[in-house]
Scaffold this active site. Structure first.
Site, short mmCIF file in Angstrom:
data_model
loop_
_atom_site.label_atom_id
_atom_site.label_comp_id
_atom_site.label_asym_id
_atom_site.label_seq_id
_atom_site.Cartn_x
_atom_site.Cartn_y
_atom_site.Cartn_z
N TYR A 109 0.85 -1.19 0.00
CA TYR A 109 0.00 0.00 0.00
C TYR A 109 0.89 1.24 0.00
O TYR A 109 1.86 1.31 0.76
CB TYR A 109 -0.90 0.02 1.26
N GLU A 197 -3.22 7.66 -4.14
CA GLU A 197 -3.19 6.35 -3.50
C GLU A 197 -2.93 5.25 -4.53
O GLU A 197 -3.62 5.16 -5.53
CB GLU A 197 -4.53 6.08 -2.80
#
Ligand code: GDP
Ligand code: MN
Length: 398
Positions: A109, A197
């Site tokens: 992530y 993101e």
């Protein structure tokens, strides 16, 4: 402002981020054509909607042949995709992105957000990619790496390397991962983003570091100087009420209550919402009509607030500095006379030309309730709204 995954990937590629080869499709036939163009023996069909969590809702499908690509795209087009992030109304799929499939070895992530407490850009990373950051925070908080960027020096090489080492990436991946982190940071800063993101950022079986998913959000107040970004706006993905307001130059946020609010100035709008809550009511919206509100603008604001079926009373709260109370009063009268309104209106005016404004309201002959203080206005609005919600209570009182 949100953009689609394929748009974010296109932007990030210019900043050196590696993504799988891909192409857009607006029909199932085009989807197979794209798969053919990309080549290989595995493809991923991805619904382009402004929400995350597509994978679990059927919006991301891995396919092994062109027939499957066709069928996956065919099922997605026109469908309302409801994910746990989209809200109950979901988002309709009008665009589909086809990508070459990759063999994933590790999922990570990587996110960039504005950290309000330090007032700086913060890099958030985790070795547990693929799940959402909220899930990671709940289930594996120890894997989360946070690194705040000093705006005077920007994101340094050393800082990026530190993040990469904490992610546990081996020596062969360090350079590519550092380039990815630095590229995302530059994109964030250079384009006035408020969020970037990459989830998941993957290490593939053949050793490359790639962004499999990408999400970017931009600062609405900076769009005037980012014409290439503002062109990416997709109205089909926005809340209709908010789109309608933005197109009319009004700042509107829809909420769940029953009292419609028409206010000038964001601070006053917040204070009005607080006062409504304090008086025991629930605001239906936040609406800032701005400083130089003409009667036409006020009338537009009325129509916008009224278009929400839940609204059963409207509170107008204007502090006229640049504005003029008589203009606002004319707007209120104009809106009511046009027959647009069939619910009670409570008006509180203060500031420039307040006497003239009150006079216009009084002489209009319309059933408008007025108040001199905000507390009084909020109290009246809540009483009227609650009475409309529970008619039996009025019967009991009278
Ligand atoms: P999201 O659910 O909206 O966040 O959509 P993503 O683009 O992140 O896709 C969801 C999941 O699908 C990813 O976490 C991957 O596990 C999987 N996925 C996406 N692309 C590929 C691919 O090319 N190959 C494989 N094997 N899985 C993929
Ligand atoms: Mn994702």
């Amino acid at each position: 402002m949100d953009i689609h995954e394929y748009q974010a990937k296109e932007i990030l590629r210019d900043f050196g981020i590696i993504t799988p080869p891909g192409g857009m499709a607006y029909s199932p036939e085009q989807a197979t054509y794209r798969a053919h163009e990309i080549g290989g023996d595995k493809w991923v069909v991805k619904a382009q909607v402004h929400t995350g969590g597509r994978g679990k809702a059927g919006g991301v499908r891995v396919c092994d042949n062109e027939r499957e690509v066709f069928d996956a795209a065919n099922e997605m087009f026109g469908k309302k995709l409801v994910t746990h992030q989209s809200g109950p109304d979901g988002k309709i799929v009008y665009r589909v992105y086809i990508e070459g499939g990759v063999d994933i070895e590790r999922e990570l992530y990587l996110g960039f957000v504005l950290d309000r407490s330090t007032e700086r850009i913060m890099v958030v990373a985790s070795s547990s990619g693929g799940m959402e950051i909220e899930e990671i925070a709940a289930d594996e908080p120890d894997t989360i790496i946070r690194s705040v960027v000093d705006p005077a020096v920007g994101l340094t090489e050393f800082q990026a390397r530190e993040i990469v080492f904490k992610l546990g990436l081996g020596a062969t991946h360090v350079q590519a991962a550092v380039a990815t982190i630095k590229g995302c940071y530059r994109a964030f800063r250079d384009l006035d983003a408020t969020m970037v993101e990459i989830n998941p950022l993957v290490v593939t079986a053949d050793g490359s570091v790639m962004a499999l998913d990408a999400k970017m959000e931009f600062d609405d107040n900076a769009l005037f100087r980012r014409p290439r970004i503002s062109e990416l706006r997709d109205k089909s993905q926005e809340d209709v009420r908010e789109t309608r307001a933005a197109d009319r130059g009004l700042s509107y946020v829809g909420l769940q209550g029953n009292i419609g609010c028409i206010v000038n100035g964001a601070g006053l709008a917040m204070a009005t919402m607080d006062m409504i809550k304090l008086a025991g009511g629930e605001p239906a919206n936040f609406l800032d009509i701005g400083g130089g509100a003409s009667p036409e603008r006020v009338a537009k604001a009325f129509r916008l607030v009224r278009s929400d079926d839940k609204v059963n009373a409207i509170l107008v709260n204007i502090f006229a500095g640049i504005n003029r109370c008589d203009w606002v009063a004319e707007g209120v009268v104009q809106a009511l006379k046009a027959g647009d309104l069939d619910i009670p209106v409570i008006v509180r005016l203060a500031g420039t030309n307040v006497e003239k404004g009150m006079q216009i309201l009084a002489e209009s002959g319309l059933p408008i309730a007025t108040a001199t203080t905000l507390a009084e206005a909020a109290g009246k609005a809540v009483a009227i709204s609650n009475a409309a919600l529970n008619p039996s209570k009025i019967a009991a009182v009278s």
